[in-house]
Write an enzyme that holds these catalytic residues in place. Structure first.
Site, short mmCIF file in Angstrom:
data_model
loop_
_atom_site.label_atom_id
_atom_site.label_comp_id
_atom_site.label_asym_id
_atom_site.label_seq_id
_atom_site.Cartn_x
_atom_site.Cartn_y
_atom_site.Cartn_z
N LYS A 90 1.03 -1.17 -0.09
CA LYS A 90 0.05 0.10 -0.05
C LYS A 90 0.99 1.16 -0.03
O LYS A 90 1.75 1.16 0.76
CB LYS A 90 -1.02 -0.03 1.22
CG LYS A 90 -1.85 1.18 1.17
CD LYS A 90 -3.18 0.76 0.39
CE LYS A 90 -3.93 1.93 0.00
NZ LYS A 90 -3.66 2.71 -0.99
N LYS A 126 5.42 1.53 -3.02
CA LYS A 126 5.38 3.26 -3.70
C LYS A 126 5.84 3.05 -5.16
O LYS A 126 6.41 1.97 -5.50
CB LYS A 126 6.27 4.08 -2.83
CG LYS A 126 6.18 5.51 -2.89
CD LYS A 126 4.93 5.97 -1.80
CE LYS A 126 4.69 7.32 -1.83
NZ LYS A 126 3.58 7.54 -0.83
N ASP A 166 -0.05 10.46 -4.65
CA ASP A 166 0.84 11.28 -3.93
C ASP A 166 0.86 12.57 -4.72
O ASP A 166 0.10 13.15 -5.47
CB ASP A 166 2.16 10.53 -4.04
CG ASP A 166 3.13 11.01 -2.94
OD1 ASP A 166 4.00 11.83 -3.40
OD2 ASP A 166 3.09 10.65 -1.83
N THR A 210 -4.43 13.35 5.25
CA THR A 210 -3.31 13.53 5.60
C THR A 210 -2.87 14.77 6.22
O THR A 210 -2.18 14.93 7.36
CB THR A 210 -2.21 13.43 4.29
OG1 THR A 210 -2.61 12.11 3.61
CG2 THR A 210 -0.76 13.42 4.65
N ASN A 241 -2.74 19.38 -1.63
CA ASN A 241 -3.70 18.62 -0.76
C ASN A 241 -3.30 18.69 0.57
O ASN A 241 -4.30 18.89 1.49
CB ASN A 241 -3.96 17.23 -1.46
CG ASN A 241 -5.29 16.63 -0.75
OD1 ASN A 241 -6.23 16.80 -0.70
ND2 ASN A 241 -4.89 15.39 0.12
#
Length: 446
Positions: A90, A126, A166, A210, A241
């Site tokens: 993940k 990743k 990301d 996040t 974000n």
């Protein structure tokens, strides 16, 4: 660093030449693990640390696509599936010109421990590409994402590897990739990607998670000293974000957030950032923070040169990119009343800056703990997809708050257990490592 770990560290550098970000991420974990290996000789016998530093799988592939002028462009795609001892890999996908294997491996290595700290059954991975979506049309971004997925789809799945967004990868990019995955496989597997739109399998609170999580972690740290965000002067870097939602959450707790930034420079607004205008500038108009300052008026000052960390703060939330806050910036911030740092980005503080923060005994929340709210909510999105359910914003936010409080408690308790009270770096590294190491022992030599 004891001799056993030093030898492993040297081998990691030898086997991964030139990957400086990965070396830095590994060093930061290694520095905490001496007491753990003494307490758990079984980890040494089973070569757990050596195995955890070697990804289970590294995938590099060509991504050809056609721009609006009809020219064929070539980018490079990556997916590093680092560790699946706790669950499917993940971790996000980053689209940025700086992306190369060392960046992806640093991010994936961090993700192993971050994901373990959430308490959710997810491993670490990743990926990304050196493609730059900035300045590209929607059509160009779509064609790139479809070509990227044409290779990536072979390696992912809801029980195998679940990418997310990301830097450079938001709901638009996730949508194009999910559409291509669905087209190729002829299956509507909602759980194969997270960060989806809420109308087609995404979770409420995921866009906010996040940034919200970093502020929630900082709130828990401040509370250990009888403090809160009320009245704090907060400097936030970035305007993507994570930064947007960190600003919003800190403001909701009574903080005065006075900055935002991007690669063009930074804005200082003493009366506080207008987060809704900033959101419109960045997400809808796709403009720069200089445009925010222009639209906001005389109260907002755009600074093209210098560092955002030249601005005085009591709380710093670095939410932009790796190694953005160095020792020079740390010294200045400490000399002007800094009391807390919570990392919203991955590894935004250099090792020298972290050492200064720890020597000064201020509150310092490392990224693998402080910004774990994003991946935790991605796991909640996976839960909703698996049960064909959709939770309310309030319920999901409560779960995020519980998870961040638990991560803080786990880091603090582990630091205390190893005689390092208040050291959230050691607490996060040790707690995450021990959980993964025990799972690897249980699964055998695989």
């Amino acid at each position: 660093m004891d001799s056993t770990i030093e030898a492993i560290r040297n081998d990691v550098v030898r086997r991964n030449p030139g990957e400086t970000e990965f070396h830095q991420a590994a060093d930061e974990v290694f520095d905490s693990l001496g007491p753990v290996l003494k307490k758990h000789p079984e980890f040494v016998q089973a070569s757990i640390l050596e195995r955890i530093c070697e990804p289970e799988r590294q995938i590099i592939f060509r991504v050809p696509w056609v721009d609006d002028a009809g020219k064929v462009r070539i980018n490079r795609g990556f997916r590093v599936e680092f560790n699946s001892a706790l669950g499917p890999y993940k971790g996000g996908l980053r689209f940025h010109p700086s992306v190369y294997l060392g960046i992806v491996k640093f991010l994936g290595f961090e993700q192993i421990f971050k994901n373990a700290l959430t308490g959710m059954p997810i491993g670490g991975g990743k990926g990304g590409s050196d493609f730059d979506p900035r300045g590209r049309s929607d059509g160009e971004v779509m064609r790139f994402c479809q070509s990227f997925m044409l290779e990536l789809y072979r390696h992912i799945g809801e029980y195998t590897d679940v990418p997310a967004g990301d830097i450079g990868v938001g709901t638009r990019e996730i949508g194009y990739m999910f559409g291509q995955y669905k087209r190729i496989t002829n299956r509507y597997e909602s759980g194969v990607l997270t960060g989806k739109g809420t109308g087609w399998g995404g979770s409420l609170v995921r866009p906010e998670a996040t940034g919200f999580g970093a502020v929630l972690f900082a709130k828990e740290m401040l509370a250990t000293r009888g403090l809160s965000f009320e009245g704090q002067r907060v400097v936030v870097s970035g305007s993507g974000n994570v930064a947007l939602h960190a600003i919003a959450k800190a403001q909701s707790m009574g903080a005065n957030v006075i900055t935002c930034s991007d690669s063009s420079g930074y804005v200082v607004e003493e009366q506080g950032i207008d987060v809704e205008l900033l959101r419109d500038i960045k997400e809808n108009q796709r403009l720069r923070v200089s445009d925010y300052a222009e639209q906001r008026g005389s109260g907002a000052v755009f600074v093209q040169d210098g560092s955002i960390w030249d601005v005085d703060a009591t709380v710093a939330l670095p939410c932009a990119t790796q190694n953005e806050l160095d020792d020079v910036a740390a010294k200045r911030l400490l000399s002007r009343g800094l009391i807390a740092v919570a990392e919203g980005a991955n590894m935004p503080s250099t090792p020298e800056a972290i050492e200064l923060f720890q020597d000064a005994k201020i509150l310092f929340g490392p990224g693998k703990a402080a910004n774990a709210g994003g991946v935790a909510t991605s796991a909640l999105e996976m839960q909703q997809n698996a049960s064909r359910d959709a939770w309310t914003f309030e319920h999901t936010e409560r779960r995020l708050e519980e998870i961040m409080a638990n991560i803080h408690e786990r880091c603090a308790t582990t630091a205390d257990e190893y005689g390092l009270p208040g050291n959230y770096v050691a607490g996060a590294n040790i707690a995450g490592f021990v959980q993964v190491a025990n799972a690897m022992l249980a699964l055998g030599v695989v």
